[in-house]
Write a protein that holds these residues in place. Structure first.
Motif, PDB file in Angstrom:
ATOM      1  N   GLN A  58       6.196   0.429  -6.402  1.00 31.31           N
ATOM      2  CA  GLN A  58       5.313   1.593  -6.607  1.00 31.31           C
ATOM      3  C   GLN A  58       4.825   2.169  -5.289  1.00 31.31           C
ATOM      4  O   GLN A  58       4.466   3.336  -5.199  1.00 31.31           O
ATOM      5  N   GLY A  59       4.704   1.298  -4.271  1.00 27.94           N
ATOM      6  CA  GLY A  59       4.150   1.713  -2.992  1.00 27.94           C
ATOM      7  C   GLY A  59       2.647   1.593  -2.919  1.00 27.94           C
ATOM      8  O   GLY A  59       2.010   2.154  -2.025  1.00 27.94           O
ATOM      9  N   SER A  60       2.048   0.813  -3.852  1.00 30.53           N
ATOM     10  CA  SER A  60       0.603   0.627  -3.832  1.00 30.53           C
ATOM     11  C   SER A  60       0.223  -0.585  -4.674  1.00 30.53           C
ATOM     12  O   SER A  60       0.965  -0.989  -5.573  1.00 30.53           O
ATOM     13  N   GLY A  61      -0.952  -1.153  -4.373  1.00 32.02           N
ATOM     14  CA  GLY A  61      -1.452  -2.268  -5.160  1.00 32.02           C
ATOM     15  C   GLY A  61      -2.356  -3.166  -4.347  1.00 32.02           C
ATOM     16  O   GLY A  61      -2.426  -3.067  -3.116  1.00 32.02           O
ATOM     17  N   SER A  62      -3.063  -4.044  -5.047  1.00 31.28           N
ATOM     18  CA  SER A  62      -3.981  -4.970  -4.387  1.00 31.28           C
ATOM     19  C   SER A  62      -3.850  -6.355  -5.003  1.00 31.28           C
ATOM     20  O   SER A  62      -3.909  -6.517  -6.227  1.00 31.28           O
ATOM     21  N   ILE A  63      -3.686  -7.343  -4.155  1.00 32.29           N
ATOM     22  CA  ILE A  63      -3.646  -8.753  -4.560  1.00 32.29           C
ATOM     23  C   ILE A  63      -4.925  -9.397  -4.055  1.00 32.29           C
ATOM     24  O   ILE A  63      -5.250  -9.313  -2.866  1.00 32.29           O
ATOM     25  N   ILE A  64      -5.657 -10.030  -4.964  1.00 33.01           N
ATOM     26  CA  ILE A  64      -6.922 -10.689  -4.604  1.00 33.01           C
ATOM     27  C   ILE A  64      -6.795 -12.165  -4.926  1.00 33.01           C
ATOM     28  O   ILE A  64      -6.698 -12.549  -6.099  1.00 33.01           O
TER      29      ILE A  64
ATOM     30  N   GLY B  80       2.395  -5.372   3.375  1.00 30.18           N
ATOM     31  CA  GLY B  80       1.686  -4.267   4.020  1.00 30.18           C
ATOM     32  C   GLY B  80       2.521  -3.017   4.216  1.00 30.18           C
ATOM     33  O   GLY B  80       2.088  -1.905   3.861  1.00 30.18           O
ATOM     34  N   PRO B  81       3.735  -3.129   4.771  1.00 30.62           N
ATOM     35  CA  PRO B  81       4.547  -1.928   4.967  1.00 30.62           C
ATOM     36  C   PRO B  81       4.929  -1.231   3.669  1.00 30.62           C
ATOM     37  O   PRO B  81       5.353  -0.075   3.680  1.00 30.62           O
TER      38      PRO B  81
END
Length: 264
Positions: A139-145, A194-195
């Protein structure tokens, strides 16, 4: 953009593993209140469905329940495919699940208990991150916590447990190992994704109040700057921050959320 709008999660899809547990419930609620569709999953479908029904009764209609086994890659992939098939996207992975072995001898438990922990809390943690990370990277986006612990940075403090039957700072060597590994793995994950526009951060949590032995509570609270354990809302703000665009330039961070315990 108004800064408060940066915290909104409308249109986002999240998974909180072990979201029906003591720590997980406030994470799930926070993401729901910020506007996300939230899945809660663990080995117990019944527990997750009960929690989801409770939230629906309170008006939260974007809660979803599922089951998966973090020790089984096929189960992880099936959960991922189920979520993506329903929503067409995936945005937020909260790695909150942790397996605690059932051994009775702590430090002297048979090796199989340590190995079970590593299979789920080590290998399984990597596999679920990789599985959902692939979708977010595409997708080119997201967050892993990642949900870590001060035990991933500090050694055991026997002062907390002296004279308290059934409590021992050295009883869970696997937990110290996997949380320490998670903290460092957070940086590797952040570098890899990150990239591709995907961020990865870790919350290093302190203790959550759960009516512990009064002697333990008194000692623990003295060791924090805020003189208390975490409550049922203390984690909510940081979860939304890390999940949202408010933290869009933060990645690879291990953030203490422990009332100052680890800074003292």
């Amino acid at each position: 953009m108004n800064v408060l709008d940066m915290f909104k999660l409308d249109g986002k899809v999240a998974l909180v593993t072990a979201g029906a547990g003591r720590y997980g419930k406030q994470m799930v609620l926070a993401l729901l209140q910020a506007g996300a569709d939230v899945w809660v999953a663990s080995r117990s479908l019944e527990k997750n469905e009960k929690f989801a029904e409770e939230l629906k009764a309170e008006g939260y209609d974007k809660i979803h329940a599922a089951a998966y086994d973090q020790g089984d890659e096929a189960s992880i992939l099936a959960l991922r495919d189920k979520i993506v098939a329903e929503h067409g996207r995936f945005d937020i992975l909260v790695n909150n699940s942790v397996f605690r072995p059932d051994g009775d001898d702590g430090w002297y438990d048979d090796a199989e208990y340590f190995e079970q922990s590593l299979a789920i809390n080590g290998t399984g943690f990597f596999l679920i991150t990789r599985a959902f990370g692939k979708i977010m990277a595409e997708q080119g986006s997201g967050s892993i916590i990642n949900i870590g612990s001060y035990m991933g940075d500090l050694g055991a403090d026997e002062y907390l447990y002296e004279g308290i039957e059934g409590m021992d700072g050295f009883s869970s060597p696997d937990y110290f190992f996997v949380k320490g590994g998670m903290h460092n793995m957070t940086k590797l994950i952040a570098g890899f994704y990150g990239p591709k526009g995907v961020r990865c951060n870790c919350l290093s949590l302190g203790g959550l109040f759960n009516h512990q032995d009064p002697r333990f509570l008194e000692r623990y609270e003295k060791k924090t700057f805020l003189k208390r354990m975490a409550n049922q809302t203390d984690i909510m703000g940081m979860i939304v921050y890390l999940a949202s665009d408010a933290s869009q330039y933060m990645t690879g961070a291990v953030i203490p959320l422990d009332g100052g315990y680890s800074a003292k």
